[in-house]
Scaffold this motif. Structure first.
Motif, PDB file in Angstrom:
ATOM      1  N   VAL A 153       0.701  -1.381  -0.233  1.00  0.00           N
ATOM      2  CA  VAL A 153      -0.017  -0.177  -0.140  1.00  0.00           C
ATOM      3  C   VAL A 153       0.740   1.324  -0.075  1.00  0.00           C
ATOM      4  O   VAL A 153       0.387   2.588  -0.575  1.00  0.00           O
ATOM      5  CB  VAL A 153      -0.957  -0.161   1.185  1.00  0.00           C
ATOM      6  N   VAL A 154       2.023   1.116   0.766  1.00  0.00           N
ATOM      7  CA  VAL A 154       2.978   2.412   0.610  1.00  0.00           C
ATOM      8  C   VAL A 154       3.453   2.456  -0.561  1.00  0.00           C
ATOM      9  O   VAL A 154       3.685   3.479  -1.293  1.00  0.00           O
ATOM     10  CB  VAL A 154       3.947   2.129   1.963  1.00  0.00           C
ATOM     11  N   GLN A 155       3.986   1.282  -1.379  1.00  0.00           N
ATOM     12  CA  GLN A 155       4.559   1.484  -2.680  1.00  0.00           C
ATOM     13  C   GLN A 155       3.660   2.140  -3.485  1.00  0.00           C
ATOM     14  O   GLN A 155       4.058   2.992  -4.415  1.00  0.00           O
ATOM     15  CB  GLN A 155       4.746  -0.024  -3.285  1.00  0.00           C
ATOM     16  N   GLN A 156       2.551   1.689  -3.566  1.00  0.00           N
ATOM     17  CA  GLN A 156       1.460   2.029  -4.565  1.00  0.00           C
ATOM     18  C   GLN A 156       0.906   3.705  -4.291  1.00  0.00           C
ATOM     19  O   GLN A 156       0.962   4.362  -5.285  1.00  0.00           O
ATOM     20  CB  GLN A 156       0.146   1.232  -4.755  1.00  0.00           C
TER      21      GLN A 156
ATOM     22  N   ALA B  77       5.306   5.110  -5.271  1.00  0.00           N
ATOM     23  CA  ALA B  77       5.461   5.231  -6.632  1.00  0.00           C
ATOM     24  C   ALA B  77       5.565   6.613  -7.216  1.00  0.00           C
ATOM     25  O   ALA B  77       6.720   6.938  -8.100  1.00  0.00           O
ATOM     26  CB  ALA B  77       4.335   4.655  -7.266  1.00  0.00           C
ATOM     27  N   PRO B  78       4.749   7.611  -7.033  1.00  0.00           N
ATOM     28  CA  PRO B  78       4.881   9.059  -7.510  1.00  0.00           C
ATOM     29  C   PRO B  78       6.221   9.551  -7.154  1.00  0.00           C
ATOM     30  O   PRO B  78       6.736  10.572  -8.101  1.00  0.00           O
ATOM     31  CB  PRO B  78       3.707   9.669  -7.210  1.00  0.00           C
ATOM     32  N   ARG B  79       6.840   9.220  -6.071  1.00  0.00           N
ATOM     33  CA  ARG B  79       8.092  10.197  -5.712  1.00  0.00           C
ATOM     34  C   ARG B  79       9.239   9.227  -6.357  1.00  0.00           C
ATOM     35  O   ARG B  79      10.041   9.989  -6.443  1.00  0.00           O
ATOM     36  CB  ARG B  79       7.927   9.791  -4.185  1.00  0.00           C
ATOM     37  N   LEU B  80       8.855   7.726  -6.471  1.00  0.00           N
ATOM     38  CA  LEU B  80      10.098   7.256  -7.136  1.00  0.00           C
ATOM     39  C   LEU B  80      10.323   7.744  -8.691  1.00  0.00           C
ATOM     40  O   LEU B  80      11.271   7.926  -9.230  1.00  0.00           O
ATOM     41  CB  LEU B  80      10.069   5.735  -7.229  1.00  0.00           C
TER      42      LEU B  80
ATOM     43  N   ARG C 129      13.575   9.057 -10.119  1.00  0.00           N
ATOM     44  CA  ARG C 129      14.194   8.527 -11.240  1.00  0.00           C
ATOM     45  C   ARG C 129      14.612   9.625 -12.292  1.00  0.00           C
ATOM     46  O   ARG C 129      15.662   9.686 -13.259  1.00  0.00           O
ATOM     47  CB  ARG C 129      13.642   7.436 -11.853  1.00  0.00           C
ATOM     48  N   ARG C 130      14.029  10.608 -12.598  1.00  0.00           N
ATOM     49  CA  ARG C 130      14.144  11.889 -13.440  1.00  0.00           C
ATOM     50  C   ARG C 130      15.351  12.595 -12.889  1.00  0.00           C
ATOM     51  O   ARG C 130      16.216  12.994 -13.792  1.00  0.00           O
ATOM     52  CB  ARG C 130      13.020  12.530 -13.544  1.00  0.00           C
TER      53      ARG C 130
ATOM     54  N   GLU D 149      18.756  10.436   1.432  1.00  0.00           N
ATOM     55  CA  GLU D 149      18.394  11.845   1.609  1.00  0.00           C
ATOM     56  C   GLU D 149      17.409  12.481   0.877  1.00  0.00           C
ATOM     57  O   GLU D 149      16.886  13.465   1.305  1.00  0.00           O
ATOM     58  CB  GLU D 149      19.756  12.856   1.291  1.00  0.00           C
ATOM     59  N   TRP D 150      17.329  11.754  -0.383  1.00  0.00           N
ATOM     60  CA  TRP D 150      16.266  12.366  -1.150  1.00  0.00           C
ATOM     61  C   TRP D 150      14.755  12.199  -0.730  1.00  0.00           C
ATOM     62  O   TRP D 150      13.833  12.983  -0.539  1.00  0.00           O
ATOM     63  CB  TRP D 150      16.232  11.785  -2.594  1.00  0.00           C
ATOM     64  N   LEU D 151      14.709  10.934  -0.063  1.00  0.00           N
ATOM     65  CA  LEU D 151      13.123  10.360   0.422  1.00  0.00           C
ATOM     66  C   LEU D 151      12.942  11.285   1.910  1.00  0.00           C
ATOM     67  O   LEU D 151      11.861  11.706   2.108  1.00  0.00           O
ATOM     68  CB  LEU D 151      13.315   9.058   0.860  1.00  0.00           C
TER      69      LEU D 151
END
Length: 289
Positions: free
Chosen positions: A102-105, A109-112, A116-117, A281-283
């Motif tokens: 549920v955390v992944q979805q 997901a939108p933060r990853l 990645r960009r 650090e990004w998270l």
């Protein structure tokens, strides 16, 4: 060192104990189920004690197996750390992040996508955990856990306080104006949360609804949210997990606080790899307190 069993036997036990499956252990180590079974039996003979209870269709650890497993896993972790410190990384090892589906979805997901960009060269591996026992030092650089933030040997950063509130499909929400209206609907329960429906109903002054509402219990919050979005009932969830969804809305804007929260977690030892430190650090920068 002469008393130490062969490494292949130790690996077979560790993977079988972690997966509770000789078949899964064989798949992970690239050997047959029979080979794993044989190595475990040889190890048990060497130690003079059974490590597994063999049920008709499953395995469970004996008390001896449960007691020994953490020491063995710590030994493998130290061996891997020493190898990295002396020889460095071998090949391109992805940064592994483990958390619940549920955390992944809904949060990750939108933060990853944004990560990645910004860091297209950092290789990632995302793995799932459902139950608390699925988490641990084996195989993950970073985790997002749910709890009170107290885990031995781990650095934990809170992802911010959160509240639990009931959510459902927009069409269903139009028919709910007060807690008493919930009696006419199915309550979708996700196990494993301190603040569940009984605690929420008591907090809003309607504890008797616990026995009057039709329950449907799931072992993941992902499933309760999916059913709620389909109009099959009302789920209790964290506000932050549905804040960007348009298929779920608050059935009642009655949030209830919880002592539990989501935490960004990593081992205090060893020093994080550069790529893992970048993601960490990004998270941390995504935290909204």
């Amino acid at each position: 060192m002469n008393d130490l069993p062969p490494l292949a036997w130790l690996q077979a036990f560790e993977v079988a104990a972690r997966t509770l499956s000789f078949t899964a252990a064989g798949q992970e180590l690239g050997v047959t189920q029979a080979a794993i079974s044989q190595r475990v039996r040889l190890l048990e003979d060497r130690l003079g004690q059974k490590l597994f209870v063999r049920h008709p269709r499953s395995l469970s650890l004996t008390p001896a197996g449960q007691s020994w497993l953490p020491s063995l896993q710590d030994g493998f972790t130290r061996l891997a750390e020493g190898t990295r410190e002396v020889f460095g990384e071998t090949g391109e090892t992805p940064v592994t992040l483990r958390t619940t589906p549920v955390v992944q979805q809904n949060w990750l997901a939108p933060r990853l996508c944004a990560f990645r960009r910004e860091y297209p060269d950092v290789a990632l591996r995302i793995i799932s955990a459902i139950w608390p026992d699925d988490f641990g030092p084996e195989g993950a650089d970073i985790e997002i856990r749910y709890g009170q933030g107290r885990w031995s040997g781990m650095e934990a950063v809170s992802l911010g306080s959160d509240t639990m509130l009931p959510v459902c499909a927009p069409a269903l929400a139009e028919r709910i104006t007060e807690p008493a209206d919930l009696a006419e609907h199915t309550l979708l329960h996700a196990v494993g949360f301190e603040v569940g429906w009984p605690a929420w109903l008591e907090a809003v002054g309607m504890p008797e609804l616990t026995s009057r509402c039709v329950p449907l219990t799931c072992d993941t919050q992902t499933m309760t949210l999916s059913l709620a979005a389909l109009g099959e009932g009302i789920a209790l969830t964290h506000r932050r997990l549905v804040e960007n969804r348009d298929d779920l809305v608050a059935a009642l804007d009655w949030p209830v606080n919880s002592d539990e929260a989501f935490w960004l977690v990593r081992p205090m030892r060893p020093r994080a790899r550069p790529e893992a430190a970048i993601l960490w650090e990004w998270l941390k920068g995504q935290v909204v307190l």
